[in-house]
Design an enzyme around this catalytic site. Structure first.
Site, PDB file in Angstrom:
ATOM      1  N   THR A   1       0.785  -1.269  -0.049  1.00 18.93           N
ATOM      2  CA  THR A   1       0.077  -0.095  -0.149  1.00 18.93           C
ATOM      3  C   THR A   1       0.923   1.326  -0.021  1.00 18.93           C
ATOM      4  O   THR A   1       0.212   2.287  -0.027  1.00 18.93           O
ATOM      5  CB  THR A   1      -0.893   0.003   1.246  1.00 18.93           C
ATOM      6  OG1 THR A   1      -0.262  -0.049   2.471  1.00 18.93           O
ATOM      7  CG2 THR A   1      -1.968  -1.141   1.123  1.00 18.93           C
ATOM      8  N   GLY A   2       2.240   1.160   0.107  1.00 19.41           N
ATOM      9  CA  GLY A   2       3.104   2.419   0.030  1.00 19.41           C
ATOM     10  C   GLY A   2       3.277   2.952  -1.273  1.00 19.41           C
ATOM     11  O   GLY A   2       3.028   2.243  -2.413  1.00 19.41           O
TER      12      GLY A   2
ATOM     13  N   LYS B   1      -3.787  -2.750   7.523  1.00 22.34           N
ATOM     14  CA  LYS B   1      -4.500  -2.477   6.256  1.00 22.34           C
ATOM     15  C   LYS B   1      -5.050  -3.716   5.684  1.00 22.34           C
ATOM     16  O   LYS B   1      -5.427  -3.622   4.451  1.00 22.34           O
ATOM     17  CB  LYS B   1      -3.763  -1.600   5.208  1.00 22.34           C
ATOM     18  CG  LYS B   1      -3.446  -0.309   5.911  1.00 22.34           C
ATOM     19  CD  LYS B   1      -2.668   0.695   4.950  1.00 22.34           C
ATOM     20  CE  LYS B   1      -2.625   2.061   5.679  1.00 22.34           C
ATOM     21  NZ  LYS B   1      -1.549   2.782   4.973  1.00 22.34           N
TER      22      LYS B   1
ATOM     23  N   ILE C   1      14.397  -4.835  -1.715  1.00 24.83           N
ATOM     24  CA  ILE C   1      14.623  -3.684  -2.466  1.00 24.83           C
ATOM     25  C   ILE C   1      15.361  -2.465  -1.680  1.00 24.83           C
ATOM     26  O   ILE C   1      16.413  -1.822  -2.246  1.00 24.83           O
ATOM     27  CB  ILE C   1      13.499  -3.017  -3.139  1.00 24.83           C
ATOM     28  CG1 ILE C   1      12.836  -4.316  -4.060  1.00 24.83           C
ATOM     29  CG2 ILE C   1      13.787  -2.006  -4.050  1.00 24.83           C
ATOM     30  CD1 ILE C   1      13.444  -4.711  -5.202  1.00 24.83           C
TER      31      ILE C   1
ATOM     32  N   GLU D   1      17.258   0.421   0.338  1.00 29.08           N
ATOM     33  CA  GLU D   1      18.847   0.750   0.671  1.00 29.08           C
ATOM     34  C   GLU D   1      19.069   1.184   2.046  1.00 29.08           C
ATOM     35  O   GLU D   1      17.825   1.349   2.924  1.00 29.08           O
ATOM     36  CB  GLU D   1      19.431   1.534  -0.282  1.00 29.08           C
ATOM     37  CG  GLU D   1      18.880   2.766  -0.427  1.00 29.08           C
ATOM     38  CD  GLU D   1      19.531   3.802  -1.448  1.00 29.08           C
ATOM     39  OE1 GLU D   1      20.746   3.560  -1.795  1.00 29.08           O
ATOM     40  OE2 GLU D   1      18.882   4.684  -1.878  1.00 29.08           O
TER      41      GLU D   1
ATOM     42  N   TYR E   1      21.300  -3.306 -16.085  1.00 25.87           N
ATOM     43  CA  TYR E   1      20.883  -2.774 -17.112  1.00 25.87           C
ATOM     44  C   TYR E   1      21.679  -2.708 -18.538  1.00 25.87           C
ATOM     45  O   TYR E   1      21.373  -3.372 -19.526  1.00 25.87           O
ATOM     46  CB  TYR E   1      20.323  -1.330 -17.034  1.00 25.87           C
ATOM     47  CG  TYR E   1      19.341  -1.256 -15.638  1.00 25.87           C
ATOM     48  CD1 TYR E   1      18.847  -2.233 -15.149  1.00 25.87           C
ATOM     49  CD2 TYR E   1      19.516  -0.121 -15.226  1.00 25.87           C
ATOM     50  CE1 TYR E   1      18.141  -2.315 -13.711  1.00 25.87           C
ATOM     51  CE2 TYR E   1      18.690   0.221 -14.069  1.00 25.87           C
ATOM     52  CZ  TYR E   1      18.113  -0.566 -13.335  1.00 25.87           C
ATOM     53  OH  TYR E   1      17.461  -0.573 -12.132  1.00 25.87           O
TER      54      TYR E   1
ATOM     55  N   GLU F   1      32.672  -5.572  -8.199  1.00 23.65           N
ATOM     56  CA  GLU F   1      32.870  -3.895  -8.132  1.00 23.65           C
ATOM     57  C   GLU F   1      33.989  -4.057  -7.141  1.00 23.65           C
ATOM     58  O   GLU F   1      34.344  -5.014  -6.198  1.00 23.65           O
ATOM     59  CB  GLU F   1      31.621  -3.572  -7.450  1.00 23.65           C
ATOM     60  CG  GLU F   1      31.484  -2.150  -7.472  1.00 23.65           C
ATOM     61  CD  GLU F   1      30.071  -1.635  -7.049  1.00 23.65           C
ATOM     62  OE1 GLU F   1      29.131  -1.832  -7.789  1.00 23.65           O
ATOM     63  OE2 GLU F   1      29.845  -1.074  -5.849  1.00 23.65           O
TER      64      GLU F   1
ATOM     65  N   HIS G   1      42.870  -1.723  11.293  1.00 22.57           N
ATOM     66  CA  HIS G   1      43.741  -2.837  11.634  1.00 22.57           C
ATOM     67  C   HIS G   1      42.698  -3.951  11.202  1.00 22.57           C
ATOM     68  O   HIS G   1      43.095  -4.875  10.593  1.00 22.57           O
ATOM     69  CB  HIS G   1      44.578  -2.691  12.512  1.00 22.57           C
ATOM     70  CG  HIS G   1      45.251  -1.574  12.665  1.00 22.57           C
ATOM     71  ND1 HIS G   1      46.253  -1.247  11.530  1.00 22.57           N
ATOM     72  CD2 HIS G   1      45.493  -0.849  13.511  1.00 22.57           C
ATOM     73  CE1 HIS G   1      46.993  -0.047  11.939  1.00 22.57           C
ATOM     74  NE2 HIS G   1      46.388   0.263  13.194  1.00 22.57           N
TER      75      HIS G   1
END
Lengths: 288, 398, 288, 398
Positions: free
Chosen positions: A17-18, A43, A96, A98, A159, A209, A246
């Protein structure tokens, strides 16, 4: 075929619902993803995009048979949401958001291992099995069904790699975003093993990376894989990352620079690529 | 984010870990007062968020308050790795009998917390770890586990702490581990843990790094001045500006302004520029789903950077939407104006809407787009990179 | 024979250098208990009664082969001491101190179950296998080797029961003090099962007490035992104990009064006794 | 040890559990001031450490400050189950829409913490539990486990909390569980948890019992006046005296002073006295290893109790030593003197030394032992019990 999600996956959205949950759920539905419902505590009883909303994951699983979940919630709520999903029997979970606290991710990982749930993220763009299901925030424009799997720590790299594979006619079996956070729900090696078991995936493009230790962890698996692995590592020209005191240096040793990572991966049998256009060239050479 | 030594020691004190007697001084008069109050030889320790402070002359001793005053005057003038010394921690000096090392951090590859200890503490601990791995003791624990006194005692024994100090050392290790968990730390180090000539165990230095993302759980830290900050060191003015705007940004040495979407391609895009012979002027990350305002600010940072000759732009709309991206670019072009050539590629979520926004704005005022070279999914990103290098080298608009 | 401890047990004392530890260790040694060493963090290297003192249980176990431990430490130190012993592989642990926090006992119990260690106490007088080993604070005057086992929540009751058995010629195989605290390391049923497996124990005298729930837990085991069980419960004429709020009443239901306990035990097949002198009379009837 | 309602509510507030607006009053003027400040109808709640306070008239309502003053004057005069009302908690009155029950306690038989909840809160909850067990929801957790919000939400749903209040209710349950663990509680109850007519969830009452033995871990409680005390209610003067001396002691209705060693035989000895037709005047526990001073004080309590006709003594030396016991008895005989007949039995650790102490004292001053009948291991304890009953019934010395 595909790994982790396909058109038969019964997908739920935690935080349906967000704002973000609603927006991306509609995109995922448009793509044809089999979304069966979602949760939003307090909800229960509403519907979003005609899909039922429940108070708890347990109820959603019972009522809809959901077996996969995507979390769209503020970082502070992720720990409990993830553990809720794992305890409710969700077998694949996409995180999802972060900025999830690292200690929270350690808790989630422990519960996931105990519960037998595969978790990707946090800070992931998600996962897509082109033509079957799109979980997360990835734009579908770059993707087309095909025979190469991808796994990356970065959404944007995913992507570009898919864009390249699509453009050159290979297409993708499944594209997995591990996530950009320092501690992740899954590691390269775990995802590579799943690709190895998928007969339709003829090669895997793994893009790593600078920093962290997950590329190094992958070497053991790559050296035993039959499916060829192409490897790129971002940050070859980046200034060396700062070590955490260290202790960081002692625990992680010489790990972490992009150049060393790429060399280790190549040493383990992966085929190194510099820019995206090296990918189709390498695949061609390998006869994929 | 890294804490200053004095902040770390304040947390040590809270957890009952013994620290030297001392106080923080912001100027040389304060140094004089503190040294006078301590009334014994003191050490003056520069408070900067960087390592190697000792070797750079940032730590000095003084036998009395007057000498401390003079030494402080000098220290307040120096820079350590470019960082000015603005505060000094003044502590009672002590004689060293032995230096130990104790640290806690996260072993990311194995998803564990790990306690590291050594009987050979001090600045050369990393070298020790490499040359004599036997002298380093490690214990891994799950994030859910408690560290018990007997485990800590065992660690203390293994690093050779003498019998009569075992219980004190074990308590310090237990408390350090508690503190690590309580404050969502990424790293806590006592290096050295000193056994003084007069037989006290003291945390002589602190090195602490907390998880920015967990700060919301620790509002009490704000009360003692510990707020979100960079991992290490201070920032250039432009980095400072970006930080205030909430944009992850780092100055680099080149001349190509990097305006990519996402941290992943932010890093790899820099490699691409190198492959084609160019040098990026910065690293930047838009963050997830940036607003038009944020996009515009990112461009302001690059356009106002005198080192930048040309801008490389890339947007693959994921959680970020191309329409918001295009709106931000147009906002920047209208409100700020572009002084450098830019080449960019845009595709992904809502790219059609983004293209329409560009086309409408261009129709309205074609001059705005004079220095803009715009591409879609049809052009590989390698071509864009190559073009950015050409533009920065002054090989001008085609 | 005996249960839990005998002359072959290798016994260590946690807190051997403390006042109580030292005093009772000497008594235990005098009785012939095979004490092999003890611990006192920071005092490793000393000896007490010619027995070596170690800093940690792990070392003591390694050096002396200890398999049983008795804790003589302040209540605040018991949680860690007990967990230390369990993790170091001690198989039977006697927790003498009283006033141990209840939450600490819950932690100890969890570790004990996981580690396969039998714990008795806290607040126990200990355990004695007459003629073989005396662990804790029990006076040896009342005990003599024999064929009846005893298990009680109270030290003083244990002495009186043993006194009676000794006086009447039955003697005791092993006498176990469960301890007087509300949450204990072991329960009646667990100890009764050990007596059932001991061929030398011909009957067991179990003495319970008003309050708590451990007597009730024993009924299931008693009804299946071949070895006869004699039961006494103290507090038949005591004013009813106060319940801990509604929650206590809901969780523990009708449990807790001495009369009900004795009736339940009798219902499960135990032979009820009123005063100590009923014990030899009952044993005689049973032909023990 | 049980907390007063206002103490429990202070802890609720600390953990973010909503409580009614209100304050504690020690006299009727304070009641007036508080009610005036609240400026709305109030409830006056007597603060006593016993249940059934509502049925005993200890809770009253008042529409305004003047009425509250009058009501308070009356309340300060009453006694509830014998306990005087010394303090009143004055709170804003609210209208009840629904009453729920939430409690956490320890399930000793299974070594678990257990959360109990019901949609039918209020004083009749136990009856509900018995008659309609389906209306009670339980969840067991190990002491090491965390209670997660989703678990709490599930509990809130199961007891019928309406959708819009689920998250608030779940937060209350999570916080209550945290509080239970944080303060080493044996019991925490919110009964009732009220959903008010104006749609707020409020902890209308608190019932908390903490573990005395863990109080050392919570020095902060002392700062708010929470110190070691009896589980329930107040004490007779003799119980108060014993409490100050640290001796577990309860007055009973009979005439035989019970002076046993150990709590176990303390309880069972009382049964023995009953079996032989007597009535104990008290329950007493010497505690582990009592000193001679403590032994002497125990005898003082009994000798000075006018209800006591005779004293029954038993000592089986375990952690307690017979020599210390004998020293204590002699100390009492010399310094206080014995006014009632006593029959006792002593055996166990150091009994030989104990007997010697008695013999020496008797040789010194035989008069001290006039009323003492002394036995060793040769006499069964049943004989001692029988003799104590005879002595108390006035069948005098043999």
């Amino acid at each position: 075929m595909a790994i982790l999600v396909d058109k038969n996956s019964r997908v739920m959205v935690q935080g349906l619902t967000g704002g973000a949950g609603k927006f991306h759920a509609s995109r995922m539905l448009e793509y044809g993803t089999n979304i069966v419902g979602g949760t939003s505590p307090g909800k229960g009883g509403l519907t979003v995009h005609d899909k039922p909303v429940f108070d708890t994951v347990e109820e959603c699983v019972k009522q809809t048979g959901a077996d996969v979940s995507v979390i769209f919630l503020p970082a502070v709520a992720v720990k409990e949401a993830a553990i809720e999903a794992i305890r409710a029997g969700i077998k694949f979970l996409v995180v999802i958001p972060e900025h999830i606290p690292i200690h929270d991710m350690l808790h989630i990982r422990e519960e996931a291992v105990r519960g037998g749930t595969t978790v990707i993220g946090g800070n992931t763009a998600g996962i897509i099995s082109p033509g079957q299901a799109n979980l997360g925030i990835m734009p579908d424009i770059a993707f087309t069904p095909g025979r190469v799997g991808t796994v990356s720590r970065s959404g944007s790299i995913t992507y570009y790699v898919a864009d390249t594979l699509t453009r050159t006619g290979y297409g993708e079996s499944t594209c997995v975003g591990l996530g950009g956070d320092p501690v992740l729900g899954s590691t390269f090696d775990e995802i590579l093993l799943k690709f190895e078991e998928d007969p339709e995936t003829k090669a895997v493009v793994m893009t790593g990376e600078i920093g962290g230790v997950y590329e190094e962890r992958a070497c053991g698996v790559i050296s035993k894989m039959k499916t060829p692995v192409l490897a790129m590592v971002g940050g070859i020209f980046a200034p060396p990352g700062k070590r955490m005191g260290h202790a960081g240096a002692i625990v992680e040793g010489k790990m972490g620079t992009a150049k060393e990572k790429l060399e280790m991966l190549a040493g383990a049998g992966a085929h190194p690529c510099k820019t995206f256009k090296d990918i189709p060239e390498t695949l061609k050479k390998l006869g994929v | 984010m890294r804490l200053y030594e004095f902040e770390g020691k304040a947390l040590f004190r809270e957890f009952g870990i013994p620290i030297p007697e001392g106080r923080l001084a912001g100027n040389h008069q304060e140094v004089h007062e503190i040294a006078r109050a301590l009334n014994q030889p003191v050490v003056l320790k520069s408070q900067v968020l960087t390592g190697g402070r000792g070797k750079a002359g940032g730590i000095k001793f003084a036998d009395n308050a007057d000498e401390a005053l003079k030494t402080a005057e000098e220290l307040f003038k120096i820079k350590i790795k470019g960082y000015p010394v603005e505060r000094l921690l003044i502590e009672a000096k002590f004689e060293i009998q032995h230096e130990y090392y104790i640290g806690v951090t996260i072993d990311r590859a194995n998803y564990k917390l790990v306690i590291i200890a050594s009987g050979e503490g001090g600045v050369d601990i990393e070298e020790t770890a490499e040359k004599y791995p036997d002298k380093i003791f490690r214990k891994s624990l799950s994030v859910k586990q408690e560290l018990y006194s007997f485990d800590a005692l065992n660690i203390a024994k293994k690093i050779g702490i003498p019998s009569e100090h075992l219980k004190t050392a074990a308590a310090i290790i237990v408390d350090l581990f508690k503190m690590f968990k309580a404050y969502d730390a990424k790293l806590v180090e006592i290096n050295p843990l000193v056994l003084t000539a007069d037989n006290r165990l003291i945390a002589a230095d602190s090195r602490i790094s907390l998880d920015d993302d967990a700060l919301f759980r620790h509002p009490e830290l704000k009360a003692i001045g510990i707020e979100k900050r960079h991992e290490e060191g201070e920032m250039t003015p432009r980095e400072q500006q970006a930080h205030e705007w909430g944009i992850p940004y780092l100055d680099l040495d080149g001349n190509i302004g990097m305006f990519p979407g996402g941290a992943g391609f932010g890093i790899m895009g820099n490699d691409f520029i190198h492959y084609y012979g160019g040098q990026p002027a910065n690293f930047m990350d838009s963050g997830g789903g940036p607003s038009p305002e944020r996009i515009a600010k990112m461009l302001v940072l690059l356009d106002e950077n005198p080192n930048v000759n040309a801008i490389f732009g890339a947007r693959f709309g994921g959680i970020s939407r191309c329409d918001d991206f295009a709106k931000g670019v147009v906002m920047f072009l209208k409100e700020h104006g572009l002084s450098k050539p830019i080449v960019m590629r845009m595709t992904g979520n809502m790219w059609r809407e983004g293209v329409k926004i560009f086309e409408n704005a261009k129709k309205e005022n074609p001059k705005l787009f004079e220095k803009v070279e715009f591409h879609g999914i049809e052009t590989p990103i390698e071509e864009i990179s190559k073009r950015a290098v050409e533009l920065a080298a002054g090989r001008g608009a085609r």
